[in-house]
Scaffold this motif. Structure first.
Motif, short mmCIF file in Angstrom:
data_model
loop_
_atom_site.label_atom_id
_atom_site.label_comp_id
_atom_site.label_asym_id
_atom_site.label_seq_id
_atom_site.Cartn_x
_atom_site.Cartn_y
_atom_site.Cartn_z
N PHE A 143 0.83 -1.20 0.00
CA PHE A 143 0.00 0.00 0.00
C PHE A 143 0.87 1.26 0.00
CE2 PHE A 143 -3.07 -3.14 1.46
CZ PHE A 143 -4.23 -2.73 0.81
N GLU A 144 2.00 1.22 0.73
CA GLU A 144 2.91 2.37 0.75
C GLU A 144 3.52 2.60 -0.63
OE1 GLU A 144 5.74 1.43 3.75
OE2 GLU A 144 4.28 1.51 5.40
N LEU A 145 3.89 1.51 -1.29
CA LEU A 145 4.44 1.61 -2.65
C LEU A 145 3.39 2.16 -3.61
CD1 LEU A 145 6.91 0.89 -4.48
CD2 LEU A 145 5.79 -1.29 -4.93
N PHE A 146 2.16 1.69 -3.45
CA PHE A 146 1.05 2.14 -4.31
C PHE A 146 0.83 3.65 -4.15
CE2 PHE A 146 -3.53 2.41 -5.43
CZ PHE A 146 -3.49 1.76 -6.66
N GLY B 34 -0.73 5.85 -7.10
CA GLY B 34 -1.71 4.87 -7.54
C GLY B 34 -3.14 5.22 -7.18
N TYR B 35 -3.33 5.96 -6.07
CA TYR B 35 -4.69 6.26 -5.62
C TYR B 35 -5.40 7.26 -6.53
CZ TYR B 35 -3.85 3.70 -1.29
OH TYR B 35 -3.60 2.71 -0.38
N LYS B 36 -4.64 7.96 -7.38
CA LYS B 36 -5.27 8.94 -8.27
C LYS B 36 -6.20 8.25 -9.27
CE LYS B 36 -1.39 12.19 -8.05
NZ LYS B 36 -0.31 12.85 -8.82
N THR B 37 -5.80 7.11 -9.78
CA THR B 37 -6.62 6.39 -10.76
C THR B 37 -7.04 5.01 -10.28
OG1 THR B 37 -4.64 5.49 -11.82
CG2 THR B 37 -5.47 7.58 -12.68
N GLY B 38 -6.45 4.58 -9.17
CA GLY B 38 -6.75 3.24 -8.68
C GLY B 38 -5.92 2.17 -9.33
N LYS B 39 -5.03 2.58 -10.27
CA LYS B 39 -4.18 1.63 -10.97
C LYS B 39 -2.77 2.17 -11.04
CE LYS B 39 -7.96 0.09 -13.98
NZ LYS B 39 -8.44 0.00 -15.38
N LEU B 40 -1.82 1.26 -11.13
CA LEU B 40 -0.43 1.66 -11.19
C LEU B 40 0.34 0.64 -12.01
CD1 LEU B 40 1.67 3.71 -10.08
CD2 LEU B 40 2.02 2.17 -8.15
N LEU C 233 -8.31 -2.62 -4.76
CA LEU C 233 -9.62 -3.26 -4.59
C LEU C 233 -10.19 -2.82 -3.23
CD1 LEU C 233 -8.60 -6.87 -5.75
CD2 LEU C 233 -9.61 -5.04 -7.15
N PRO C 234 -11.13 -1.88 -3.21
CA PRO C 234 -11.63 -1.34 -1.93
C PRO C 234 -12.24 -2.40 -1.02
CG PRO C 234 -12.38 -0.02 -3.79
CD PRO C 234 -11.77 -1.25 -4.36
N ARG C 235 -12.84 -3.44 -1.61
CA ARG C 235 -13.48 -4.49 -0.80
C ARG C 235 -12.81 -5.84 -0.98
NH1 ARG C 235 -19.81 -3.03 -2.22
NH2 ARG C 235 -19.78 -0.88 -1.44
N GLY C 236 -11.59 -5.83 -1.42
CA GLY C 236 -10.90 -7.08 -1.66
C GLY C 236 -11.31 -7.70 -2.98
N GLN C 237 -10.69 -8.81 -3.30
CA GLN C 237 -10.98 -9.49 -4.56
C GLN C 237 -12.29 -10.26 -4.46
OE1 GLN C 237 -7.76 -11.89 -5.90
NE2 GLN C 237 -8.48 -11.97 -8.02
N PRO C 238 -13.20 -10.09 -5.42
CA PRO C 238 -14.48 -10.81 -5.37
C PRO C 238 -14.25 -12.31 -5.37
CG PRO C 238 -14.49 -9.10 -7.07
CD PRO C 238 -13.08 -9.23 -6.61
#
Length: 1027
Positions: A420-423, A428-434, A496-501
């Motif tokens: 999460f720190e690396l993200f 990464g939080y700007k678009t949710g992808k990195l 993934l805000p709620r984890g992987q489905p």
């Protein structure tokens, strides 16, 4: 020797110039007697043609190597034809060893600095004698310092690359304002991203370095003063120099060509194009050993720059370097006194201008009758291509990358705070992808992985063990090759805000709540050595697409395409997606196309433009329309039927009635049964590899491209696990991966002798021939929907390329005065090459086939073209779609007969010797009468005669393993490029053709009759875009 045309020029036969001395040393003149006739111009019987008593003496004060050079000799020859001018050459020994008081007298001085020249003494001489100076001597001190050169250029408002100066104290080299990063340097607060240029501040130091980014392979190109046939070498060293003072400047992409400009006064400039020394370091030389250069025409703005440079540095005779990049021209170096080599016209012009300058300034003082000569500009109008011949104006190609290693992917859900720190660190939080590709970023992921493996080493429960195996695979992949190059591995992180489905009901109780990050590791997919050979060979063969490209094109540098490019009549741009294999393919293709040498990294940086803007050549699969997801779901459903394909299945899966698809379905019969066989063969393969690993003799066995047996087992074991799901059903999306892997091993690792690989290849290919093309749409509407999502920006760009070709007259042109030996000085060809992946090629073909360009029912020629495409089973590596635009300058601009378009297609390299390519059709028949003509398939010239060609037996495999009559001393590779199926439309003719470009022989299979086509070449793409 040109005839004198100025009133002040002499009519006598012998030029007058000699080695001079001071008046009080005339008795020593005999010492230089041998030098008086070294140019075979001085005659002892000049008394009969004695010059007028009143003479203006022009002194030549420079090192003997310069005064005796061919350009100087040629110019002085002509200068002496002025009736009142006498040339006096200062002996080198006098210049070096005698005081200036003993130097020869002169009224006008041509003097310039070079290695070993005592500039201080020359300045003292000028102060003593006060002659007319052609080139100011004090300014030559500034020219020796690149810092001063750049300062003067800036003051004059002349464009130059963005730069910064790093001054180092020799006694304290570490105390400087330089911060070096992995892919950048910061100089005095100014940041320069790689690629950038590092120049010593001394203009006498020619050791200029260009540093490349890690994404292109890193390293540096080291330029130096020409030694033999080399002017630079590639080095793997990526760190900047730590001693000395330098100028750091932004690298300017010039498409591999530099322009040298030579002024003779502020109103005359001669420009020549040469291959950039930074490209591959090889100096192109002619039969006399001289560097090959071609004069070019300067734009009005560049002429103004030449005038400014000449006046600002007070150098009448002055050379400087221009970089043409991004639509602008930048001065990057000023050399001072420089002559053009091997140009009779320049010698005439230079002598005439210098003579007129001297006469204009000094004739009144000597009371010599002289008037300024005037003459009309003698630039002739260059005739354009006429008659039935058409002028090639534009070549556009969309090309798939070359042979690669199998693509591999691993997914894992991570929750450790370090991820999460690396993200967060990289936004990464700007678009949710990195996406992490840089070596520094990948190193951070590897460090986290090593830390986690060390932490969980004591645990033994199942969940940790599963995570441990994934982490170990992550570590293994990141540690491959021992370094990061930035183009062969990448890590994608998705928040993934709620984890992987959950994927099954069993996971309901085990799935953790809360946010997580989906880590996707992608590796493999690198361009192989064979892929580089394929791209380079196709690039070399591609020259045959251009006029003058026929015959033994590899044997001489003056063929059509190379001369077009060298003489600046070729407007070339190469684009590639951001994938490493695609970029390296583009660089290798450019290497073959332009006959370059050396490493690919310099070529990649200078010639290939990244085209990942606006989705031109790249695509984000997740951003595509839901149509492709629905298509894949329906395809998955049909392929899960454990029964023989029914007529209904054929209607559902092959509504376009593609012959290759129908044949593949017939070969498969029962898809589940076929998948069972494939799965069994995969299991057998992994079992054989495990046994090999247990054999001590195979422990250190190296496979193709440095792969180990262990790595080979990893990719096959993963496919074995993923292909058959826990439910017992098959994951159809893995079929292309299985085919990809077995094709790779059949081609490159056949020496292992693994059993049943050919059977696995055959069965997986039959399945792949159904799955791969249908993933891009099952019916026509779906195919167009998915095609637009992938490549609509590319189609719009192609349309723009075609329109700009006939609208843009501001292209660089060859100077018509120097067009001797160039058969088509007026031809300016625009070439745009787009290198991309399989998805764009499938999509572009869908647009051509189903976009409504022509009606198959009404147009039998187009129907045969569509039948050809329908028979193609696979778009393999190096698949090409080529569009060629011709213009007939004799036709009215508004006439529909003015422009002609050809569409070419090739399904790429040939996979196996047993493979039979579909039959193609004839090439550009202009009339029915031409059907009876014979043609030589070995000559491209015949393609311009509008003739059909002879058939070639397809059973005979053409391979570069055989000695090609057109390729000399080249590495061969296991490839075959079947090129090109051709559609040609000139509003009265349509045809298709198949040729084989790997041998650069234009061979067609059937001749056809002309068919009327009511369509304009520029409406061609407009019709597609308006659908």
């Amino acid at each position: 020797m040109s005839e004198p045309s100025s009133p002040g020029e002499s009519q006598c036969g012998a030029p007058r110039f000699f080695v001079g001395c001071a008046e009080d040393e005339s008795e020593g003149l005999d010492d230089y007697a041998s030098m008086r006739t070294d140019m075979e111009l001085y005659e002892d019987d000049l008394e009969d043609d004695s010059p007028p008593e009143c003479q203006i003496e022009v002194g030549i004060c420079c090192m003997m190597k310069k005064s005796k050079s061919k350009p100087m000799t040629q110019i002085l020859e002509r200068l002496c034809k002025f009736e009142y001018l006498t040339v006096v050459i200062f002996p080198e020994d006098v210049i070096l060893n005698e005081p200036v008081e003993k130097w020869p007298l002169c009224d006008c001085l041509i003097s310039f600095h070079s290695k070993g020249f005592p500039l201080d003494k020359a300045v003292s001489y000028v102060k003593l004698r006060n002659p007319l100076l052609i080139n100011d001597l004090n300014m030559q001190y500034y020219i020796q310092d690149r810092r001063e050169v750049y300062r003067i250029l800036q003051e004059e408002g002349i464009d130059l690359p963005r730069y910064a100066v790093l001054n180092r104290d020799p006694d304290k080299p570490d105390e400087c304002n330089l911060v070096e990063g992995e892919d950048q340097v910061e100089v005095n607060g100014e940041v320069f991203l790689k690629p950038f240029v590092e120049k010593p501040v001394s203009a006498e130091d020619h050791n200029v370095y260009i540093y490349y980014p890690t994404s292109a392979g890193g390293g540096s190109q080291r330029l130096f003063r020409k030694i033999g046939s080399r002017s630079s070498v590639y080095s793997p060293e990526s760190s900047v120099r730590k001693t000395g003072s330098y100028i750091y400047e932004e690298f300017m992409p010039t498409d591999g060509t530099d322009v040298k400009v030579y002024t003779v006064g502020p109103d005359y400039a001669h420009a020549e194009a040469r291959k950039s020394p930074a490209l591959d370091g090889k100096v192109e030389r002619d039969s006399e050993g001289k560097e090959i250069r071609y004069p070019v025409m300067l734009t009005a703005m560049e002429k103004l720059v030449a005038r400014k440079v000449c006046l600002a540095f007070k150098q009448t005779v002055c050379g400087f370097d221009l970089l043409r990049a991004n639509g602008h021209s930048y001065v990057c170096d000023v050399n001072g006194f420089s002559f053009v080599k091997n140009s009779m016209k320049y010698y005439d012009d230079c002598a005439k201008i210098l003579g007129n300058i001297v006469m204009r300034e000094l004739a009144p003082q000597f009371q010599i009758p002289w008037s300024i000569p005037t003459e009309a500009e003698d630039i002739p109008i260059v005739p354009t291509t006429s008659g039935t011949m058409m002028e090639l104006r534009c070549v556009i190609a969309v090309i798939r990358h070359g042979d690669r290693t199998p693509k591999q992917k691993m997914k894992m859900e991570v929750r450790n705070p370090m991820f999460f720190e690396l993200f967060e660190k990289y936004g990464g939080y700007k678009t949710g992808k990195l996406k992490l590709k840089k070596p520094k970023q990948l190193q951070e992921v590897l460090d986290i992985t090593r830390t986690l493996l060390a932490d969980i080493g004591q645990h033994t429960d199942c969940e940790i063990e599963e995570k441990k195996s994934k982490l170990e695979q992550l570590k293994t992949v990141l540690e491959m090759y021992g370094h990061f190059s930035g183009i062969n591995r990448k890590v994608q992180l998705t928040y993934l805000p709620r984890g992987q489905p959950k994927t099954s009901s069993e996971e309901e109780d085990t799935r953790k709540e809360g946010p997580s990050i989906l880590l996707v590791l992608k590796w493999g997919g690198e361009l192989t050595p064979a892929g580089r050979v394929q791209a380079e060979e196709l690039g070399r063969a591609f020259r045959c697409m251009y006029p003058g490209g026929q015959g033994d094109y590899a044997g001489f540098p003056g063929c059509g395409l190379l001369r077009l490019h060298s003489t600046y009549r070729h407007d070339l741009k190469i684009y590639a997606s951001d994938e490493g294999r695609v970029q390296m393919t583009a660089a290798a293709f450019a290497k073959g196309l332009l006959a370059l040498e050396g490493e690919l990294t310099p070529i990649l940086v200078q010639m290939v433009k990244s085209a990942n803007m606006n989705g031109l050549l790249d695509n984000d699969i997740e951003s595509l329309s839901g149509c492709q997801q629905r298509v894949k779901a329906r395809l998955h459903e049909i392929m899960q039927k454990d029964e023989i394909f029914t007529e209904e299945d054929f209607d559902r899966l092959a509504p376009t009635c593609s012959s290759s698809l129908v044949n593949s379905m017939k070969a498969v019969e029962n898809p589940v049964c076929m998948c069972d066989q494939v799965y069994t063969l995969v299991q057998s393969l992994t079992s054989q590899i495990r046994k090999r690993l247990e054999d001590p003799k195979s422990a250190d066995l190296q496979l193709y491209h440095s792969e180990t047996l262990e790595m080979m087992l990893q990719r096959w074991s993963k496919l074995e696990r993923d292909f058959r799901m826990k439910s017992g059903r098959y994951d159809i999306s893995k079929i292309p991966d299985i085919y990809d892997c077995v094709k790779y091993d059949v081609q490159h690792n056949s020496s292992l002798g693994l059993e049943d690989t050919l059977e696995l290849f055959k069965l997986s290919r039959a399945l792949a021939n159904i799955v791969i093309p249908q993933e891009y749409g099952i019916n026509k509407v779906e195919k167009l929907d998915i095609a637009y999502a992938y490549c609509l920006p590319l189609v719009k760009k192609i349309q723009l390329d075609l329109q700009r070709t006939h609208e843009d007259e501001s292209v660089n042109k060859l100077h018509p005065l120097y067009s001797r030996g160039v058969l088509s000085p007026g031809r300016h060809v625009r070439t745009r090459l787009y290198f991309t992946s399989e998805s764009h090629v499938h999509s572009l073909l869908s647009i051509f086939c189903y976009g409504g360009l022509l009606d198959e029912v009404k147009d039998q020629q187009w129907k045969r073209a569509m039948d050809y495409l329908s028979a193609v089973t696979e778009l393999n590596y190096m698949t090409q779609i080529v569009i060629m635009l011709y213009e007939d300058n004799n036709k009215d601009p508004s006439s529909e007969e003015r422009f002609h378009v050809e569409l070419h297609f090739s399904p790429g390299v040939k996979v196996s010797e047993e493979e039979s390519a579909p039959m193609g059709f004839g090439f550009r028949p202009a009339s029915a009468e031409n059907d009876q003509k014979q043609t030589d398939p070995g000559s491209l010239e015949n393609l311009l005669r509008d003739e059909p060609d002879r058939a070639l037996p397809l059973s005979e495999a053409i391979s570069t393993q055989r000695k090609s009559p057109l390729i000399r001393n080249r590495k061969t590779g296991s490839m075959e490029v079947s090129h090109l199926a051709t559609y040609y439309a000139n509003h009265c003719t349509v045809c298709f053709k198949n040729t084989f470009l790997n041998l650069c022989v234009s061979v067609t299979l059937f001749g056809v009759l002309p068919v009327s086509v009511p369509i304009s070449c520029l409406v061609l793409f407009t019709a597609v875009l308006q659908l």
